[in-house]
Every structure is written in C-alpha cells, then in structure tokens.
Scaffold this motif. Sequence first.
Motif, PDB file in Angstrom:
ATOM      1  N   HIS A   8       0.947  -1.121  -0.117  1.00 15.52           N
ATOM      2  CA  HIS A   8       0.032   0.112  -0.024  1.00 15.52           C
ATOM      3  C   HIS A   8       0.916   1.029  -0.044  1.00 15.52           C
ATOM      4  CE1 HIS A   8      -3.347  -2.456   1.496  1.00 15.52           C
ATOM      5  NE2 HIS A   8      -3.852  -1.861   0.453  1.00 15.52           N
ATOM      6  N   PHE A   9       0.181   2.236  -0.419  1.00 12.49           N
ATOM      7  CA  PHE A   9       0.994   3.651  -0.309  1.00 12.49           C
ATOM      8  C   PHE A   9       1.154   4.111   0.934  1.00 12.49           C
ATOM      9  CE2 PHE A   9      -0.868   4.145  -4.903  1.00 12.49           C
ATOM     10  CZ  PHE A   9       0.325   4.594  -5.386  1.00 12.49           C
ATOM     11  N   GLY A  69     -11.652  -0.994  -4.263  1.00 10.06           N
ATOM     12  CA  GLY A  69     -12.699  -1.873  -3.552  1.00 10.06           C
ATOM     13  C   GLY A  69     -12.316  -3.074  -3.870  1.00 10.06           C
ATOM     14  N   ALA A  70     -11.684  -3.472  -4.916  1.00  4.69           N
ATOM     15  CA  ALA A  70     -11.235  -4.734  -5.236  1.00  4.69           C
ATOM     16  C   ALA A  70      -9.782  -5.197  -4.894  1.00  4.69           C
ATOM     17  CB  ALA A  70     -11.186  -5.033  -7.033  1.00  4.69           C
ATOM     18  N   GLN A  71      -8.766  -4.429  -4.671  1.00  7.42           N
ATOM     19  CA  GLN A  71      -7.618  -4.473  -4.340  1.00  7.42           C
ATOM     20  C   GLN A  71      -6.877  -5.407  -5.058  1.00  7.42           C
ATOM     21  OE1 GLN A  71      -6.060  -3.370  -1.022  1.00  7.42           O
ATOM     22  NE2 GLN A  71      -7.415  -1.676  -1.483  1.00  7.42           N
ATOM     23  N   ARG A  72      -7.049  -5.364  -6.577  1.00 12.36           N
ATOM     24  CA  ARG A  72      -6.559  -6.054  -7.424  1.00 12.36           C
ATOM     25  C   ARG A  72      -6.382  -5.250  -8.760  1.00 12.36           C
ATOM     26  NH1 ARG A  72     -10.236  -9.255  -4.702  1.00 12.36           N
ATOM     27  NH2 ARG A  72      -9.977 -11.278  -4.695  1.00 12.36           N
ATOM     28  N   SER A  73      -5.632  -5.827  -9.574  1.00 10.77           N
ATOM     29  CA  SER A  73      -5.255  -5.282 -11.062  1.00 10.77           C
ATOM     30  C   SER A  73      -6.195  -5.174 -11.820  1.00 10.77           C
ATOM     31  CB  SER A  73      -4.120  -5.710 -11.489  1.00 10.77           C
ATOM     32  OG  SER A  73      -4.026  -7.027 -11.554  1.00 10.77           O
ATOM     33  N   PRO A  74      -6.427  -4.562 -12.917  1.00  4.90           N
ATOM     34  CA  PRO A  74      -7.430  -4.581 -13.592  1.00  4.90           C
ATOM     35  C   PRO A  74      -8.463  -5.734 -14.143  1.00  4.90           C
ATOM     36  CG  PRO A  74      -6.049  -2.918 -14.723  1.00  4.90           C
ATOM     37  CD  PRO A  74      -5.347  -3.629 -13.615  1.00  4.90           C
ATOM     38  N   ILE A  75      -7.488  -6.814 -14.712  1.00  5.60           N
ATOM     39  CA  ILE A  75      -8.352  -7.728 -15.318  1.00  5.60           C
ATOM     40  C   ILE A  75      -9.081  -8.634 -14.267  1.00  5.60           C
ATOM     41  CG2 ILE A  75      -8.225  -9.965 -16.562  1.00  5.60           C
ATOM     42  CD1 ILE A  75      -5.825  -8.749 -17.866  1.00  5.60           C
ATOM     43  N   ALA A  76      -8.299  -8.667 -12.747  1.00  6.59           N
ATOM     44  CA  ALA A  76      -8.609  -9.519 -11.786  1.00  6.59           C
ATOM     45  C   ALA A  76     -10.041  -8.735 -11.096  1.00  6.59           C
ATOM     46  CB  ALA A  76      -7.737  -9.573 -10.856  1.00  6.59           C
ATOM     47  N   ALA A  77      -9.886  -7.200 -11.147  1.00  7.90           N
ATOM     48  CA  ALA A  77     -10.769  -6.475 -10.348  1.00  7.90           C
ATOM     49  C   ALA A  77     -11.962  -6.674 -11.317  1.00  7.90           C
ATOM     50  CB  ALA A  77     -10.033  -5.089 -10.445  1.00  7.90           C
ATOM     51  N   ALA A 234      -5.166   2.972  -7.504  1.00 10.48           N
ATOM     52  CA  ALA A 234      -6.116   2.845  -6.395  1.00 10.48           C
ATOM     53  C   ALA A 234      -6.010   1.486  -5.761  1.00 10.48           C
ATOM     54  CB  ALA A 234      -7.368   3.273  -7.028  1.00 10.48           C
ATOM     55  N   SER A 235      -5.688   0.460  -6.421  1.00 10.80           N
ATOM     56  CA  SER A 235      -5.689  -0.947  -5.535  1.00 10.80           C
ATOM     57  C   SER A 235      -4.531  -1.123  -4.520  1.00 10.80           C
ATOM     58  CB  SER A 235      -5.456  -2.159  -6.567  1.00 10.80           C
ATOM     59  OG  SER A 235      -4.010  -1.957  -7.276  1.00 10.80           O
ATOM     60  N   TYR A 236      -3.611  -0.086  -4.584  1.00  6.45           N
ATOM     61  CA  TYR A 236      -2.853  -0.117  -3.415  1.00  6.45           C
ATOM     62  C   TYR A 236      -3.335   1.065  -2.113  1.00  6.45           C
ATOM     63  CZ  TYR A 236       0.177  -1.969  -7.205  1.00  6.45           C
ATOM     64  OH  TYR A 236       0.361  -2.810  -8.221  1.00  6.45           O
ATOM     65  N   LEU A 237      -4.540   1.302  -2.297  1.00  4.93           N
ATOM     66  CA  LEU A 237      -5.148   2.346  -1.201  1.00  4.93           C
ATOM     67  C   LEU A 237      -5.837   1.598  -0.268  1.00  4.93           C
ATOM     68  CD1 LEU A 237      -6.598   5.402  -3.086  1.00  4.93           C
ATOM     69  CD2 LEU A 237      -4.572   5.320  -1.713  1.00  4.93           C
ATOM     70  N   GLY A 238      -5.777   2.132   0.957  1.00  3.82           N
ATOM     71  CA  GLY A 238      -6.588   1.677   2.136  1.00  3.82           C
ATOM     72  C   GLY A 238      -7.735   2.598   2.265  1.00  3.82           C
ATOM     73  N   ARG A 239      -8.749   2.022   3.070  1.00  5.02           N
ATOM     74  CA  ARG A 239      -9.917   2.504   3.008  1.00  5.02           C
ATOM     75  C   ARG A 239      -9.900   3.954   3.771  1.00  5.02           C
ATOM     76  NH1 ARG A 239     -15.008  -0.124   2.956  1.00  5.02           N
ATOM     77  NH2 ARG A 239     -14.878  -1.303   0.972  1.00  5.02           N
ATOM     78  N   ASP A 240      -8.937   4.676   4.035  1.00  9.09           N
ATOM     79  CA  ASP A 240      -8.953   5.840   4.830  1.00  9.09           C
ATOM     80  C   ASP A 240      -9.053   7.006   3.592  1.00  9.09           C
ATOM     81  OD1 ASP A 240      -6.458   5.235   4.132  1.00  9.09           O
ATOM     82  OD2 ASP A 240      -5.625   6.294   5.604  1.00  9.09           O
ATOM     83  N   VAL A 329       0.564  -1.003 -14.695  1.00  4.40           N
ATOM     84  CA  VAL A 329      -0.810  -1.694 -15.030  1.00  4.40           C
ATOM     85  C   VAL A 329      -0.323  -2.920 -15.666  1.00  4.40           C
ATOM     86  CG1 VAL A 329      -2.827  -1.640 -16.862  1.00  4.40           C
ATOM     87  CG2 VAL A 329      -2.010   0.534 -15.691  1.00  4.40           C
ATOM     88  N   VAL A 330       0.372  -2.972 -16.641  1.00  7.41           N
ATOM     89  CA  VAL A 330       1.099  -4.315 -17.188  1.00  7.41           C
ATOM     90  C   VAL A 330       1.738  -5.305 -16.213  1.00  7.41           C
ATOM     91  CG1 VAL A 330       2.214  -5.385 -19.003  1.00  7.41           C
ATOM     92  CG2 VAL A 330       1.282  -3.011 -19.433  1.00  7.41           C
TER      93      VAL A 330
END
Length: 409
Positions: A8-9, A69-77, A234-240, A329-330
């Motif tokens: 995470h950041f 929300g997904a905490q995943r990269s695009p395809i998986a998200a 954003a997948s490296y972001l927490g809920r805050d 992304v890749v």
Amino acid sequence: MATAPREHFTSRTGFVLAAIGSAVGLGNMWRLSYLTAEKGGAAFALLYLVFTAAVGVPVMLAELTVGRGAQRSPIAALAHFGSAAWKPLGALFVLAGFVILAYYGVIAGWTLRYAGAAVAGGLPEDAGAYFGEVSEGWDAFAFHVVFMAATIFVVSGGVRRGIERAAEVMMPTLFVIVIGIAVYASTLDGASAGYRYYLNVDFANVLDWDVIVAAAGQAFFSLSLGMGAILTFASYLGRDHDLPNEALLIAGADFGVAFLAGFMVFPLIFALGLQGAVIGQDTGTVGALFIALPSAFAEMGTAGRFVGTAFFVALIVGALTSAISLLEVVVAAAMDGLGWERPRAAVVLGGLITALGGLAAWRVDVLDAMDTLANNVFLIGGGLGLAVFCGWVMRDASGEAHAGSGAVR
Ligand code: PHE
C-alpha cells in the motif's frame, strides 16, 4: 494469485502525488499544446475542459472505486466485481498500456535527447533539420531504450520504494519549473500576442466531429483514464481515502498544469514570431513543438539554454512519472494473473514494450497512428466501458466510492 500481502502507499500525499504524476506528463505539456495549435486554439482547450469535468472526473471516480474496492489489478478487479465476461475489458486496458507506453517512451526519448543537447551546448538553430535527424531511426530508438530502462528500474522498486518515492521528488520539481518558465515567458516582448491566441475562444472551430473526438481523447489521455492506470494505483489504497475528493484533486491538478503549459508555450512561440511553424491544420503535427520551441530557445541565446534545459527537464520528469503508471498496469496484471514476481514482470514486459516502441522510433507517422488509435479508440472505449461496469454491473459502487474519510495520515 500473488501470496505476499498487497503493498500500500505509505501516505495520502504519496498516493495523490503518484496519481498526479501519472496524469501530468507529455499529454499536458506536449500533446495539448500541439492539438490546441492544430485544432483551433482556445475553443479546443475549452472543449477539452468540458470533457475533463463532465466525463473525466466521473470516470476517474469509477477507476478509483473499482481499484480500491477490489484491491486487484484491472483484469482481476473486473472479474471480482463482475464476472469472467468482463475480463476482455481488463485485457484491453493492458493492451492499451502496451501500445501507449511503446510510443510514449519514444517521445520521452526525444525529450531526453533535447535536454542533453541544451545542457551540452545549446539547441541547434535549424531545429527542423535536427528534429528530422533525431526523431526516427536508431538514434530515436537508443534514447527510448535509456528512458525505458529508467522506467523499468523505478517500477521494479515497488509501490513505496519505487513509485511513491519517485513521485515525491519529481512532482514538486516539475511544478516549480513550469511556473518559473510561465513567469519568465510573460516578461518577453510580444508575449501578449501568445496570450491573445491562447485565450481567445472562437466557437466556429469546435463544431467539428474530428475536433470533438480529439478533445475527448485528450481528456482521457491527460487524466490517464480508460486503461486502468488510476485503477491500478487505487488498488494500493486503504479505506481511509475519500475518493470523490481525490478524483477532484487529481483532475484539478492535471488541468492546472495543462492550462499553465499553454502559458509557457504560446508566449514563447509568439514572442519569437514562430507561430507559423506550429499553428494550423497542415503544420500542426506531432513534432511541431519539438521544432518551434527549440528554435525559440536557440534564438534566445544564453537565457534560452537555461530555459530550454529547464523545459526539457520538466518534460522528462512528467514523462517518467506517467510512464511508471503505464508500466505498472502491465506489471500488476502479470503479478496478479500469472503470479510473477515484480522485478521479473517489470524487466520482461518492459523489455517487450521497449521492443514494440521500435516501430514508433522507426517512423513518426507510425507513432502518430499509434497515438491516434490508442486515444480515440482504446481510451474512449475503455473509459466508457468502465463507466457502464460501475453503473450497471458492480453492486453498491456508490457505497464503495463514499467509504473512507480522507484523513491525512
Ligand atoms: N496522462 C499521461 C500524460 O498526460 C499519459 C498517460 C495516459 C499515462 C494513460 C497513463 C495512462 O502524459
């Protein structure tokens, strides 16, 4: 699926700077100026602003929401919130990353070359001939390779040690340089003709389909939307984090730099009487700024050497922080989808992208075609696809978007 916990950041500032770093780049400082000159001045810039506010900000929020929300990269998200049927949209994002970074690296390579020339002894008087020499062929490819190596190096370092740290140093540097040059340009005799051109809206020019599509494509490109770059960060972001706020901040900063870039470019060009080289349908090309601005710097003598160096350094900084997000992304897709380690993904896939860039380095028209395809088709299509996903497929997207306090840590 990677087994290590997701990185995470470290801080809100770190994330915001990285996302602004992604958004602010050659798009703001090179692409917008040349398109503005080619497509009719202020009216084009205004249309681009309308797309940024009306379409860009909502799509930005959609990317932030799906990614965090997904905490995943695009395809998986997309598969996580939708179904496997949405994976092709994610794959399109990764493909867009491949294509865009391939030619983006070549333009960044030109920039590197120009910065080197400005430091070494000033830019050549005959900037047109110079551009012809360095923009295509092995020379262009060699500088592209150097730029890509730097990008791969940062991405290999990971989110905190690589991406976040690079953005924290580079983005403030860029802001200072851009403001400094804009202030300097305002002191030149004849600068006001540049402002008049840049700020004088003539709507006759914008009621043209081609111009409208170009403005929409530019809004997506400049905000890094439609290919999962913001989603991946954003997948490296927490809920805050307060996502709507973040979306406004990133888009505002991106537009701000784009708008300011016009205050560097147009006064410089008009003050030196070089408008004929850049403005108009026939002369406004991908290379225009790489010809007109260096001619301006060359004519300005010693001052031009300093200003020219600062200008190209700002461009390189902007390009690097954007290229990092394209490669991420890749790389993130390979880490999540294939279970690859980060350094391996960065080197192997970054290497393939570098090779693909050979096509853009070979001929400027190929570069131009890749740019038009990526923006007007991939990004607009990808961004709208994601909007549909968020609105119709993902459950409670609005709840996810509004979760989080935005506390500054
Ligand atoms: N926004 C970047 C720029 O303006 C380019 C970019 C496009 C970066 C798409 C990431 C994704 O230069």
